[in-house]
Structure formats: C-alpha cells, structure tokens
Design an enzyme around this catalytic site. Structure first.
Site, mmCIF file in Angstrom:
data_model
loop_
_atom_site.group_PDB
_atom_site.id
_atom_site.type_symbol
_atom_site.label_atom_id
_atom_site.label_comp_id
_atom_site.label_asym_id
_atom_site.label_seq_id
_atom_site.Cartn_x
_atom_site.Cartn_y
_atom_site.Cartn_z
ATOM 1 N N CYS A 68 59.885 40.788 41.961
ATOM 2 C CA CYS A 68 59.474 39.784 42.948
ATOM 3 C C CYS A 68 60.157 38.442 42.679
ATOM 4 O O CYS A 68 60.289 38.012 41.544
ATOM 5 C CB CYS A 68 57.957 39.617 42.914
ATOM 6 N N CYS A 72 54.980 33.551 39.824
ATOM 7 C CA CYS A 72 53.552 33.473 39.464
ATOM 8 C C CYS A 72 53.400 33.763 37.958
ATOM 9 O O CYS A 72 53.753 34.856 37.494
ATOM 10 C CB CYS A 72 52.740 34.469 40.279
ATOM 11 N N CYS A 75 51.799 37.120 36.507
ATOM 12 C CA CYS A 75 52.111 38.410 37.129
ATOM 13 C C CYS A 75 53.165 39.209 36.371
ATOM 14 O O CYS A 75 54.190 38.676 35.955
ATOM 15 C CB CYS A 75 52.571 38.174 38.559
ATOM 16 N N CYS A 112 43.844 49.405 50.095
ATOM 17 C CA CYS A 112 44.611 48.165 49.988
ATOM 18 C C CYS A 112 46.017 48.493 49.499
ATOM 19 O O CYS A 112 46.182 49.185 48.494
ATOM 20 C CB CYS A 112 43.957 47.218 48.997
ATOM 21 N N CYS A 143 43.927 47.285 54.249
ATOM 22 C CA CYS A 143 44.194 45.933 53.747
ATOM 23 C C CYS A 143 45.617 45.917 53.210
ATOM 24 O O CYS A 143 46.080 46.920 52.653
ATOM 25 C CB CYS A 143 43.203 45.599 52.629
ATOM 26 N N CYS A 203 41.095 38.205 53.101
ATOM 27 C CA CYS A 203 40.690 38.465 51.717
ATOM 28 C C CYS A 203 41.429 37.436 50.871
ATOM 29 O O CYS A 203 42.656 37.453 50.807
ATOM 30 C CB CYS A 203 41.097 39.889 51.335
ATOM 31 N N ARG A 275 34.389 40.092 45.205
ATOM 32 C CA ARG A 275 34.909 41.273 44.500
ATOM 33 C C ARG A 275 35.258 40.970 43.052
ATOM 34 O O ARG A 275 35.980 40.040 42.744
ATOM 35 C CB ARG A 275 36.155 41.814 45.202
HETATM 36 S S1 SF4 Z 1 51.627 37.735 42.307
HETATM 37 FE FE1 SF4 Z 1 53.410 38.849 41.506
HETATM 38 S S2 SF4 Z 1 54.016 40.190 43.187
HETATM 39 FE FE2 SF4 Z 1 52.679 38.616 44.075
HETATM 40 S S3 SF4 Z 1 54.022 36.983 44.763
HETATM 41 FE FE3 SF4 Z 1 53.446 36.448 42.646
HETATM 42 S S4 SF4 Z 1 55.059 37.353 41.366
HETATM 43 FE FE4 SF4 Z 1 55.226 38.305 43.393
#
Ligand code: SF4
Length: 339
Positions: A68, A72, A75, A112, A143, A203, A275
C-alpha cells in the site's frame, strides 16, 4: 451533575436519546466517571437500543494484500515499512464469493472485504462491483474498505448494493499526522461524507495504543458522534504492534482505559454497533466480557483479520457460551424510542 449543553437533560444523557453535539468537556466527564457508574450508564444506554446479549458477527477477507502507498504507522501492509508481508494482487471474484459462502455457513451475517489501497483505481472498479453483487446475492450484508472514494465511486458501489463502507478516522485530528503523513484527517472525513451521500452505511472507528493521549481517544469518539449521522458501525481496535512498522514498540493499552473507551463510544453513539476489532487475541476473556458489558456488540469472527490473528471460532463459541451471548440476527437493531 454533569456539565452538559443546556439543551440536553440528565435523563437524555442516560438514554442517549437526545440528538445534539457533544463537546470534549461533556465526553471527558463521562469518561472519567467512577468505573461502576460509567459501566452502569453504558449498559443502560445499550439495553435501551439493543438486545444486551446479542453480538453481531462479521467476517473479514483481504481481497488485495500489502504494497500500500499509504504510510499508516500501525499497518503491516504499508509499502513504507519493512514488515515482511508478502503483497498480492486483487483476488478473483469467484474466490471471494466462495469464501463469503463459507463465512455464511459459519454464522457470519456480514462480509467485509478489504483492499490495501490509497484509493481504488478505475480499472479495478468493475471487479469490485462484481464482488459486492456476488456476496449480496448470498443474502449477506456487504462491507468494503478500499481507501479514499470519490462521489462517483461511492455511487457506483451503492448501486451495486454495498451496505457498509469502512473508513476509520484512526485517532484524533490533533494526533493524526503523528501516525499518517500521506493523507489528512480532512481527507478521511471527505470520503465518509461521499459514502454517506451515496446512501451507504458508514463503518468508522479507530485504534487505541498508538501513543495518543486519553483526550485523543475522547476527541476521536466526539468527532464520530458529531458527524451529521453517527456511523452505524464503530470499530474500536487495540494496536497490535507490527515488527518493522513505525509503531512497533508501543506499550500495551491499559485494559481499564480500553473498557472506558468502549463505554464512552456506546454512550455517545447509542444506536451504533460498537465493534471489538483488532487486538482481541491480546485481550483476556474477562476483558472482552467487560467490553461487552460496556456496550460492545459486534466482533470479527474467524482465525484472521486482514493480516492479523483473531481468536478463532472455537474460542469465541466457548466464550459466548460462558457469557450467555448469542449471534445477532440481521436487522436486529431496535428502533429509537419515540419521545
Ligand atoms: S491501513 Fe494499511 S492498507 Fe489501509 S491505507 Fe493504511 S497502509 Fe494502506
């Protein structure tokens, strides 16, 4: 007495029946109530709106894993961190529908589907739409979580029959840039508005344990509660520190603080499904029981979340038996009592 808006009475606070804007001050005072008072209030609100012994069960599938573009800090799927996760391409529609059928057979009512994207590309939309239609045809709620959506993409998914769109605000506006720098808090709110405008249920929740202050958690819940309509589902995650990620070394969340946050979510958003999401593997059965008492009424079932471990069905069934909990049927939300 609580220092609340003049328009909100003490009894409406207890039932959560009043519409209105919450302030951080209101919410902080509730959060800091003696624990027994807080839980009693949360459970009272919960009982006014839901069957207190029914838990909604969702199943989550990663339809496109890793690589990705977003950064984040929590993650495993971000390409910015050496987390060791192997990236994969978008799954085929048939496989997704077959997995959804298995989840339905196992008792899940909502399916989901998550893709590790900043936002979906136009070339992927046809496949995504086919997935929604295929899962919907099984009689399950659908979802998706695909990153940021434009108004046009939101409408396309709504027309395909998508019931819910997951898009977490993660934390407070103040703390947001400490966790993510490739997008803003305002970007998040914009997608939530696009989704809502298209008629898809929302959500949206966040993560505890990323180094934020208690006030950031409270602020996050106030933001959600003060949206034009509160999200129908509010996932509260406990950080699972991912080796290699920016937040790999965060200390665990205090369980009492976690339960307080669940209780506050229930009180601020009386009609939402709250949740218990990622992090349940790190929670004792007793902590989960407290969370259910505080108003959590939804979980993910299965061995895995998108890429993280989950307790698994055997453990959950045993816990449900011990607590006298049962799976929630579709559409089991009780209507708001008339005032
Ligand atoms: S949480 Fe993970 S998968 Fe979702 S946008 Fe952020 S880096 Fe990408």
């Amino acid at each position: 007495m609580l220092d609340v808006h003049a328009s909100r009475t003490a009894s409406s606070l207890q039932t959560g029946a009043a519409a209105g804007r919450w302030t951080i001050g209101d919410a902080r005072k509730i959060y800091n109530l003696p624990f027994n008072d807080l839980l009693f209030r949360a459970q009272s609100v919960h009982r006014a709106h839901f069957d207190p012994n029914a838990i909604q069960m969702s199943r989550l599938l990663s339809i496109k894993t890793g690589g990705c573009a977003e950064d984040c800090g929590y993650c495993s799927q971000s390409a910015h961190y050496p987390t060791g996760l192997k990236a994969s391409k978008l799954m085929e529609v048939e496989r997704v529908v077959a997995e959804a059928q298995k989840a339905k057979d196992g008792g899940a009512t909502r399916y989901c589907m998550g893709a590790a994207w900043r936002s979906p590309k136009e070339r992927d939309m046809e496949t995504i739409v086919a997935m929604v239609e295929g899962v919907k045809a099984l009689g399950m709620e659908t979802c998706m979580t695909l990153g940021m959506l434009t108004p046009t993409q939101s409408e396309r998914l709504a027309n395909a029959g998508l019931d819910y769109y997951n898009h977490n605000i993660d934390t407070s506006e103040r703390f947001y840039s400490e966790v993510i720098t490739t997008r803003t808090f305002a970007d998040r709110l914009e997608t939530l508005a696009n989704v809502r405008e298209a008629g898809i249920k929302v959500c949206a929740g966040g993560i505890l344990g990323m180094g934020e202050a208690i006030d950031d958690r409270i602020s996050m819940l106030v933001t959600l509660a003060n949206l034009p309509a509160a999200p129908e589902s509010v996932p509260i995650n406990m950080l699972i520190p991912i080796p290699g990620s920016k937040l790999a070394d965060q200390p665990p969340v205090d369980p009492i603080d976690f339960v307080r946050t669940i209780a506050l979510a229930r009180i601020l958003m009386p009609q939402s499904h709250v949740r218990l999401s990622a992090g349940r593997t790190e929670m004792s059965d007793e902590m989960q029981a407290f969370c259910f008492f505080a108003g959590a009424n939804s979980i993910f079932v299965g061995e895995m979340l998108l890429t993280a471990d989950n307790p698994g069905e055997d453990h959950d069934s045993a816990l449900f038996r011990r607590l006298g909990l049962k799976p929630m049927a579709l559409q089991a939300v009780q209507p708001e009592p008339a005032e």
